[in-house]
Design a protein around this motif. Structure first.
Motif, PDB file in Angstrom:
ATOM      1  N   SER A 317       0.844  -1.187   0.000  1.00 39.10           N
ATOM      2  CA  SER A 317       0.000   0.000   0.000  1.00 39.10           C
ATOM      3  C   SER A 317       0.884   1.244   0.000  1.00 39.10           C
ATOM      4  CB  SER A 317      -0.889  -0.019   1.241  1.00 39.10           C
ATOM      5  OG  SER A 317      -1.323   1.273   1.537  1.00 39.10           O
ATOM      6  N   ILE A 318       0.775   2.018  -1.041  1.00 38.54           N
ATOM      7  CA  ILE A 318       1.622   3.198  -1.197  1.00 38.54           C
ATOM      8  C   ILE A 318       0.772   4.365  -1.680  1.00 38.54           C
ATOM      9  CG2 ILE A 318       3.528   4.195  -2.547  1.00 38.54           C
ATOM     10  CD1 ILE A 318       4.589   1.282  -2.807  1.00 38.54           C
ATOM     11  N   GLN A 319       0.978   5.526  -1.111  1.00 38.51           N
ATOM     12  CA  GLN A 319       0.378   6.741  -1.665  1.00 38.51           C
ATOM     13  C   GLN A 319       1.483   7.477  -2.412  1.00 38.51           C
ATOM     14  OE1 GLN A 319      -2.753   7.535  -1.708  1.00 38.51           O
ATOM     15  NE2 GLN A 319      -3.659   6.290  -0.081  1.00 38.51           N
ATOM     16  N   ALA A 320       1.320   7.619  -3.721  1.00 35.77           N
ATOM     17  CA  ALA A 320       2.371   8.231  -4.527  1.00 35.77           C
ATOM     18  C   ALA A 320       1.926   9.620  -4.978  1.00 35.77           C
ATOM     19  CB  ALA A 320       2.666   7.372  -5.743  1.00 35.77           C
ATOM     20  N   ILE A 321       2.891  10.491  -5.157  1.00 38.16           N
ATOM     21  CA  ILE A 321       2.588  11.818  -5.687  1.00 38.16           C
ATOM     22  C   ILE A 321       2.744  11.749  -7.203  1.00 38.16           C
ATOM     23  CG2 ILE A 321       3.306  14.229  -5.750  1.00 38.16           C
ATOM     24  CD1 ILE A 321       4.213  13.904  -2.872  1.00 38.16           C
ATOM     25  N   SER A 322       1.748  12.198  -7.908  1.00 37.45           N
ATOM     26  CA  SER A 322       1.756  12.085  -9.365  1.00 37.45           C
ATOM     27  C   SER A 322       2.753  13.049  -9.979  1.00 37.45           C
ATOM     28  CB  SER A 322       0.365  12.376  -9.895  1.00 37.45           C
ATOM     29  OG  SER A 322       0.430  12.569 -11.292  1.00 37.45           O
ATOM     30  N   ALA A 323       3.359  12.612 -11.068  1.00 34.19           N
ATOM     31  CA  ALA A 323       4.270  13.499 -11.789  1.00 34.19           C
ATOM     32  C   ALA A 323       3.510  14.664 -12.397  1.00 34.19           C
ATOM     33  CB  ALA A 323       4.994  12.722 -12.885  1.00 34.19           C
ATOM     34  N   THR A 324       2.186  14.542 -12.517  1.00 32.88           N
ATOM     35  CA  THR A 324       1.383  15.622 -13.085  1.00 32.88           C
ATOM     36  C   THR A 324       0.894  16.606 -12.024  1.00 32.88           C
ATOM     37  OG1 THR A 324      -0.605  14.307 -12.868  1.00 32.88           O
ATOM     38  CG2 THR A 324       0.532  14.189 -14.977  1.00 32.88           C
ATOM     39  N   SER A 325       1.321  16.407 -10.799  1.00 33.06           N
ATOM     40  CA  SER A 325       0.875  17.300  -9.732  1.00 33.06           C
ATOM     41  C   SER A 325       1.375  18.713  -9.974  1.00 33.06           C
ATOM     42  CB  SER A 325       1.394  16.792  -8.390  1.00 33.06           C
ATOM     43  OG  SER A 325       1.190  17.777  -7.407  1.00 33.06           O
ATOM     44  N   LYS A 326       0.510  19.701  -9.732  1.00 34.40           N
ATOM     45  CA  LYS A 326       0.923  21.088  -9.960  1.00 34.40           C
ATOM     46  C   LYS A 326       1.646  21.642  -8.746  1.00 34.40           C
ATOM     47  CE  LYS A 326      -2.508  22.182 -13.387  1.00 34.40           C
ATOM     48  NZ  LYS A 326      -3.762  21.443 -13.098  1.00 34.40           N
ATOM     49  N   ASN A 327       1.494  20.956  -7.631  1.00 33.74           N
ATOM     50  CA  ASN A 327       2.133  21.449  -6.420  1.00 33.74           C
ATOM     51  C   ASN A 327       2.562  20.273  -5.536  1.00 33.74           C
ATOM     52  OD1 ASN A 327       2.959  22.905  -4.223  1.00 33.74           O
ATOM     53  ND2 ASN A 327       1.204  24.301  -4.248  1.00 33.74           N
ATOM     54  N   PRO A 328       3.604  19.558  -5.969  1.00 30.05           N
ATOM     55  CA  PRO A 328       4.011  18.355  -5.223  1.00 30.05           C
ATOM     56  C   PRO A 328       4.392  18.658  -3.777  1.00 30.05           C
ATOM     57  CG  PRO A 328       5.499  18.791  -7.069  1.00 30.05           C
ATOM     58  CD  PRO A 328       4.414  19.790  -7.158  1.00 30.05           C
ATOM     59  N   LYS A 329       4.882  19.865  -3.530  1.00 28.25           N
ATOM     60  CA  LYS A 329       5.292  20.202  -2.165  1.00 28.25           C
ATOM     61  C   LYS A 329       4.107  20.170  -1.217  1.00 28.25           C
ATOM     62  CE  LYS A 329       9.660  22.274  -2.265  1.00 28.25           C
ATOM     63  NZ  LYS A 329      10.235  22.880  -3.463  1.00 28.25           N
TER      64      LYS A 329
END
Lengths: 484, 329
Positions: A317-329
């Protein structure tokens, strides 16, 4: 005349545009946020049946998040069965969103494809608190080519296969299950059950356990033995262990301990139907308690192996940040908070206090009906377990036991190694087909391994088994060199 | 209706037409030993064969209905049976308990079917009519444009990108309607239909009388082409009613899930549960909402019945429509 016909056609083409224009309003707001004081809306997709009270709970969540990190979260759940296909299309189409649930091979493939944001840098800044919370084995285990592409759920990091028994029957016939270590040890008990309990199937269908660390999964003929030579990839089906185990399984099958259609049946043997004596499953601390609760009668387990940390168990189970995120921070800030902030974690998981659960004086909680009916989220997919409130009937040391369990586990040889299957794609496709044909029959004992196992191995050889083994070995060696 | 037609198993268009013809001839010449009529033996054999075929078509559905009335206990113990040991209405009680979602989905399905069919029929006939008229200068280009999409489709991901990121239809009811509304194949069918069945001389006479292009279309073309339009309307009705895939892709909001998609979801969730017993057993309450076998069958029954019941009405119209002659020249 011609013009008018042209107009008619233009009308058709424009209907679509007009209709679609009706629904395109809310786009611009999200984009400029996060900078000029506007709270940034984090789009979060996660697995599970959509719940009726999601909006209600997330109104609370957002109130809290606005104060803490000046952001809001829009969580969307995608139903279990739709998940695989839908999330894949979303990722492939480059749809803009911030956080997405992922696991197992999906995680590896999408990370290799570049769909997720590498968070290593952020783990030292925004996610510092997060890094300290999560079991290092988990963070280490999900690294791909040295980079971390998601936040693993902090829970059990290891896998332990167990034989689980129906306790009522164990007590009735005074079996001593503590002596069970291997498949062969089950024999005397199965015999008794078969003779005296006609309504019970002695073995709920399971695939016999082989002590290997698999590159793909138990079905595919690539693994590294847990014991002995831990440096070389072999074909588990060509080993004596496999022959021995499958022979035992076959003798059980012939004796009628398993259902006749074991190899092809899709029966999932739900726990709450009491028609089995022994089954196999993956355990975690106090699993018997959970199982007994869902079965509504007692079950008891004995380990079939020592806890071992494998790729599958860390990437469950992993929550990943998408490369398409406009604000990964901002997404990272939220994930950090979700995994470290007790209030937020419980709010997202259990709902609103007094509405979805109630708190007892000793700090434990109980579900109210609304939690089951209107806000029933899959705990395992969301985040850190160790800051969850305990239920009234949970053992007080539940999370301590989890930590002990994780510490007691040994790392599998391939922990952190992810095979890139591009060079041998066609061979793998052929091998997959062959495995699908033979493995279920062999592993459930439905066929005689004396004749089928050699046939299986011969076919695998013809399909290019050696070439794939060589390629895996090469990548494995290269990977090992990069490890300290 | 002639006898043979009742035995007709599936209601595909050409065979039911033949059925009618054959039956008609038989009826008329019964007494005269028509040389073209089938000998009684052959006739019996054919009837029996068709009967068997009809039964194999209808049997699964009857079986589904029976299972939906079987008690869950009985299914677990004895499997599916033709005459179950225990009957029960539990499955329908269960469905009643989730009536909220069910009625919503029903509403969504009916809405998209009706609105979708109307939009779809207009868009297709407009387009097809335009490219069927020789006066239209760019008709070759637009014909090719439609034809091209039959040979090469954009594929899943590009379609998804267009619909979610350019048209912003995600999670709206239009996402269920618009993607299915245009169909190149139906356009070509209709174009051919217009070319064949509507003669230029009729249009010319209308023009001489001073009718506008739109008036010609609605008052002359439309009534004359009813058979063809009924056909594509029927196809698109079925298409909308049975569609679940677009909902899977574009709909997150449970209030917008159509009936078939709801069924597929339940089925897919069951499959997921089977493969992930660990998750299911660890947090048992999660999957409580998933119905058992009989409830699944009951859902199939209520999802299929309306369309099955309304089909004969359609069919009647559909055949008579096709047999109405167009223009004799």
């Amino acid at each position: 005349m011609k013009k008018k016909l042209g107009i008619l056609l233009a009308l058709v083409l424009s209907i679509g545009t007009i209709l679609s224009a009706c629904s395109s309003k809310e786009d611009s707001a999200a984009e400029k946020s996060g900078k000029n004081g506007q709270p940034y809306e984090i789009k979060w997709y996660t697995v599970g049946t959509p719940q009726k009270d999601t909006d209600k709970v997330f109104a609370e969540v957002n109130k809290y998040l606005k104060k803490k990190i000046n952001a809001t979260v829009k969580m969307t759940q995608i139903d279990w069965g739709d998940w695989a296909q839908k999330s894949q299309v979303m990722i492939n189409s480059g749809e803009p969103f911030d956080i997405i649930f992922t696991n197992g091979t999906d995680y590896v493939q999408n990370a290799q494809k570049g769909a997720f944001y590498a968070i290593d840098d952020m783990l030292n800044n925004e996610g510092k608190a997060l890094k300290q919370t999560i079991d290092p084995a988990l963070l280490e285990g999900i690294k791909i080519d040295g980079k971390t592409y998601g936040v693993p759920t902090n829970k059990e990091a290891a896998r332990q296969s167990v034989y689980t028994f129906n306790k009522r029957l164990v007590d009735k016939y005074h079996f001593d299950i503590t002596k069970v270590k291997t498949l062969e040890d089950l024999e005397p008990m199965l015999k008794v059950i078969k003779e005296k309990e006609p309504k019970i199937t002695p073995m709920a269908t399971f695939k016999a356990y082989l002590p290997f660390d698999y590159i793909f999964n138990g079905e595919m003929p690539f693994g590294i033995p847990f014991e002995g030579d831990r440096d070389h990839v072999v074909n588990p089906f060509a080993t004596d262990v496999a022959m021995q185990t499958y022979k035992t399984m076959h003798s059980y099958y012939k004796a009628g301990y398993l259902k006749e259609d074991a190899a092809t049946s899709k029966d999932s043997w739900p726990m709450d139907v009491e028609n089995w004596f022994v089954r196999m499953g993956d355990s975690q601390p106090y699993a018997d308690l959970l199982w007994s609760r869902s079965a509504k009668y007692d079950v008891v387990s004995v380990p079939a192996e020592q806890p071992v940390t494998i790729n599958d168990s860390v990437s469950g189970s992993i929550q990943a940040i998408s490369a398409t995120s406009k604000n990964p921070k901002k997404a990272m800030e939220f994930l950090t908070l979700l995994n470290t902030d007790e209030y937020l974690r419980n709010l997202v998981d259990k709902g609103i206090e007094g509405v979805h659960y109630k708190k007892n004086s000793d700090g434990t909680i109980e579900d109210l009906p609304a939690r089951i009916d209107r806000y029933n989220l899959p705990t395992y997919s969301l985040g850190n377990h160790f800051i969850l409130y305990l239920y009234k009937n949970d053992p007080k040391d539940k999370w301590e036991k989890f930590k002990e369990f994780n510490e007691s586990a040994t790392a599998a040889p391939t922990l952190g190694f992810h095979f890139n299957s591009d060079p041998v794609r066609s061979e793998l496709a052929a091998i997959t087909n062959i495995s699908k044909e033979f493995y279920p029959a062999l592993a459930t004992g439905s066929v005689d391994p004396e004749s089928y196992l050699p046939k299986f191995n011969k076919k695998l050889k013809e399909a290019g088994l050696d070439k794939v083994l060589k390629e895996i070995q090469k990548q494995f060696d290269d990977w090992k060199k990069t490890q300290k | 209706m002639p006898k043979l037609e009742q035995n007709q198993p599936t209601v595909t268009m050409p065979s039911s037409l033949e059925g009618m013809k054959g039956g008609g001839i038989k009826k008329r010449r019964k007494k005269y030993r028509d040389p073209q009529a089938l000998p009684p033996v052959v006739n019996t054999i054919v009837s029996v064969l068709l009967g068997i075929l009809a039964i194999t078509c209808i049997f699964p559905f009857i079986y589904v209905i029976i299972i939906s009335f079987t008690s869950e206990e009985s299914i677990v113990r004895n499997g599916f049976q033709l005459i179950p040991k225990e009957w029960s209405l539990d499955a329908y009680h269960y469905l009643w308990s989730m009536k909220e979602q069910l009625f919503r989905s029903y509403g969504v399905t009916i809405f998209i079917t009706i609105v979708g069919t109307i939009i779809s029929v207009f868009m297709i006939t407009f387009y097809a009519y335009a490219i069927s008229r020789p006066q239209f200068k760019y008709r070759k280009f637009f014909t090719f444009l439609a034809f091209f999409t039959m040979l090469f489709s954009g594929g899943l991901v590009p379609t998804y990108i267009v619909i979610t990121q350019f048209l912003h239809l995600k999670d709206t009811i239009w996402a269920l309607i618009l993607p299915l509304s245009m169909n190149a194949f139906y356009i070509i069918i209709m174009r051919t239909f217009f070319l064949k069945s509507v003669s230029e001389s009729i249009l010319e006479s209308a023009r001489i009388d001073g009718a506008s292009e739109l008036r010609i279309f609605f008052q002359i073309i439309f009534p004359l082409s009813l058979p063809g339009i009924a056909t594509i309307a029927l196809f698109s009705t079925l298409g909308y009613w049975n569609d679940w895939f677009t909902a899977l892709l574009y709909i997150d909001n449970p209030n917008l899930v159509p009936l078939q998609s709801l069924l597929m979801k339940i089925e897919a969730n069951l499959e997921f549960m089977r493969q992930n017993m660990d998750i299911a057993n660890m947090q048992s309450s999660l999957f409580n909402t998933i119905p058992q076998e009989s409830a699944k069958m009951a859902m199939v029954v209520i999802a299929t019945l309306p369309i099955a019941v309304s089909y004969p009405f359609f069919q009647k119209y559909f055949i008579s429509g096709l047999t109405i002659g167009g223009v004799k020249e």
